[in-house]
Design a protein around this motif. Structure first.
Motif, PDB file in Angstrom:
ATOM      1  N   GLU A 125      15.868 -26.387 -15.325  1.00  0.00           N
ATOM      2  CA  GLU A 125      16.577 -26.507 -16.591  1.00  0.00           C
ATOM      3  C   GLU A 125      17.090 -25.141 -17.064  1.00  0.00           C
TER       4      GLU A 125
ATOM      5  N   GLU B 291      15.916 -36.350 -17.880  1.00  0.00           N
ATOM      6  CA  GLU B 291      16.552 -37.610 -17.489  1.00  0.00           C
ATOM      7  C   GLU B 291      18.044 -37.661 -17.821  1.00  0.00           C
ATOM      8  N   THR B 292      18.614 -36.587 -18.354  1.00  0.00           N
ATOM      9  CA  THR B 292      20.035 -36.610 -18.700  1.00  0.00           C
ATOM     10  C   THR B 292      20.888 -36.664 -17.438  1.00  0.00           C
ATOM     11  N   PRO B 293      21.800 -37.620 -17.341  1.00  0.00           N
ATOM     12  CA  PRO B 293      22.671 -37.681 -16.148  1.00  0.00           C
ATOM     13  C   PRO B 293      23.604 -36.458 -16.104  1.00  0.00           C
ATOM     14  N   LEU B 294      23.507 -35.689 -15.032  1.00  0.00           N
ATOM     15  CA  LEU B 294      24.282 -34.443 -14.929  1.00  0.00           C
ATOM     16  C   LEU B 294      25.734 -34.707 -14.547  1.00  0.00           C
TER      17      LEU B 294
ATOM     18  N   THR C  10      19.747 -36.243 -11.974  1.00  0.00           N
ATOM     19  CA  THR C  10      19.102 -35.641 -13.155  1.00  0.00           C
ATOM     20  C   THR C  10      18.187 -34.504 -12.686  1.00  0.00           C
TER      21      THR C  10
END
Lengths: 91, 429
Positions: A17, A35-38, A75
């Motif tokens: 991160e 879990e954020t979709p990159l 993610t």
């Protein structure tokens, strides 16, 4: 999962991160969780390649072109899982 | 002086012709060089490879480059279309110094100045240089090149003879056209619009002199931004010709639209003033079927032209010239022409072919070069290839290995729709 209940890969997440924020995110202030979709506009392809080089170096693994898939890089959590699967250093 | 008093006639006084002339004169041959224009004259191709220095060093030409004050180019940076302002990737050519490196940088050059200096350098070595002389055709007797028909500006024509005729006529491709050896490459139909600008925001600290390559979020397009002397910048866009012709836009509009596709480039160009007319270059890829024949040799752009993404133009010019000079010297000294020209044909032909294959892969998948340039395992290979001189076996092996790895990656990406190396795999490129 170790005896103390901590998942082995958890230490990877903050490192990935931090690198993403510093060098890769198109908007360095974007909201980012494991879990954020990159792939939905958070990073571009050049950033992805820089991220891959970081992951290889930081965790001493080598990735093939065939590894560079949405499943592996969707993610931060997915990337951490990939590093663990490949027996990355410190993973 | 009798008409056949020259050992070699060189058609064209750009870097290829001047370099070949210099090397032949250095070995005591009588060289006549015929240049159509009067130097200095404009030319595209302002970024050099480090390997070019090696040839210039052999010619004792580097002090003149320094005296001219050409901008030192230590490396290249590149940016993606949507990256935050100030973010770029970079490589420094001296991270892995070439074996014969004389300095940790190469140059960005105004080609009118460089080419005129180099032509004068050849003249000072003893080459007879005539400018404003157009070669109309190469003359053959019994299948062998024996001379040229040359015309001076006012129309006065004359036949000049020599034992070897060297075509360094650049993209005019005098001999390849005359002998119908020129083949256009159907796969590349790139062209570029460019000019010089002032009031461009300078490179970030620590990156003085670096060439910037900006991606535009289009698969077959990119932009260059090259710092020249006197705070002048060469900025150009390369794209598919059909994209321009079908756009219905003026050069200015089309250029601005492409510039606006990259945030970093647009930011740095926001106050830019154009200081010379627009220039347009097309005809981005072609080759002559053969590099030599009885009594003749082709050099540089007169032999083959490859898209300029890797700054290979002057590299091809001066290496083909230096290698051709070895072969022509051998022939003039009484050696076997087929053997001497065959060696030239192979080393130069293979080298330019490698430039071509690298360019081809770049256009198929721009991500490939970034992937390997930032990888600790392959970074040295990428940098060494970009240093130029792909005409020697050790470099050719390195380039072939790299190409094989890149092709594998390309295949993997092509086969799997989920592969993120594919163009457009990430929203927003």
């Amino acid at each position: 999962v170790r005896a103390d209940g901590v998942r082995a890969g958890d230490g990877l997440v903050p490192r990935i991160e931090a690198f993403l924020r510093e060098e890769v995110l198109l908007d360095p202030h974007a909201e980012l969780t494991p879990e954020t979709p990159l792939a939905r506009g958070l990073i571009d392809s050049m950033g992805l390649l820089v991220l891959i080089a970081f992951v290889e170096e930081e965790f001493d693994i080598e990735l093939d072109p065939a590894d560079i898939t949405l499943a592996n890089f969707a993610t931060i959590a997915d990337i951490a899982r990939l590093v663990e699967t490949r027996g990355g250093r410190d993973a | 002086m009798p008409e056949d008093a020259f050992d070699a006639i060189v058609v064209g006084g750009g870097p290829a012709g001047a370099t070949l002339g210099w090397f032949l004169a250095d070995r005591g041959h009588r060289v006549l060089l015929l240049e159509r224009d009067i130097h200095p004259r404009d030319h595209v191709g302002e970024s050099l490879t480090p390997s070019t220095n090696v040839v210039f060093d052999r010619m004792g030409f580097l002090p003149k480059m320094e005296d001219a004050g050409f901008v030192h180019k230590p490396g290249a940076c590149w940016t993606s279309p949507r990256a935050p302002i100030g973010r770029h990737l970079s490589l420094r050519l001296a991270e892995f110094p070439p074996p014969d490196a004389v300095q940790p940088y190469t140059y960005n050059v105004e080609r009118d100045t460089l080419d005129a200096l180099l032509l004068r350098h050849a003249h000072e070595k003893g080459v007879t240089v005539l400018q404003g002389v157009t070669v109309r055709e190469v003359l053959f007797e019994g299948g062998r090149a024996v001379g040229v028909r040359a015309r001076v500006l006012d129309g006065w024509e004359r036949v000049l003879r020599a034992r070897v005729i060297v075509d360094a006529s650049g993209r005019r491709c005098l001999l390849a056209n005359q002998l119908r050896l020129k083949r256009k490459d159907p796969w590349f139909n790139q062209f570029s619009i460019y000019s010089w600008f002032r009031d461009v925001e300078p490179n970030p600290p620590g990156f003085d002199g670096f060439l910037f390559l900006h991606f535009l979020g289009l698969e077959r397009a990119w932009a260059w931004q090259i710092p020249l002397r006197q705070r002048t910048w060469s900025v150009g866009v390369v794209t598919e010709r059909s994209d321009f012709t079908s756009s219905g836009r003026t050069r200015e509009e089309f250029f601005s639209e492409l510039v606006s596709r990259n945030g970093n480039l647009a930011h740095r160009m926001r106050k830019a003033r154009r200081v010379r007319p627009w220039r347009v270059e097309g005809d981005y890829s072609y080759s002559a079927e053969r590099a030599t024949g009885p009594g003749w040799v082709l050099l540089g752009d007169a032999l083959r032209f490859v898209d300029p993404i890797f700054s290979s133009g002057v590299d091809v010019a001066v290496y083909s010239a230096a290698l051709a000079a070895d072969s022509v010297h051998e022939v003039l000294a009484g050696g076997d022409e087929d053997a001497a020209f065959g060696r030239y044909e192979r080393s130069v032909g293979d080298g330019i072919q490698l430039w071509y294959e690298l360019t081809d892969l770049f256009y198929r998948l721009q991500n490939l070069f970034t992937r390997f340039a930032v990888s600790r395992r392959y970074r040295e290979d990428v940098i060494r290839i970009l240093q130029g001189n792909l005409y020697v076996p050790v470099m050719q092996e390195r380039a072939r290995r790299m190409l094989a790895v890149m092709r594998q990656a390309y295949e993997a990406a092509s086969l799997d729709p989920e592969n993120l190396l594919r163009p457009g795999a990430l929203v927003g490129g």
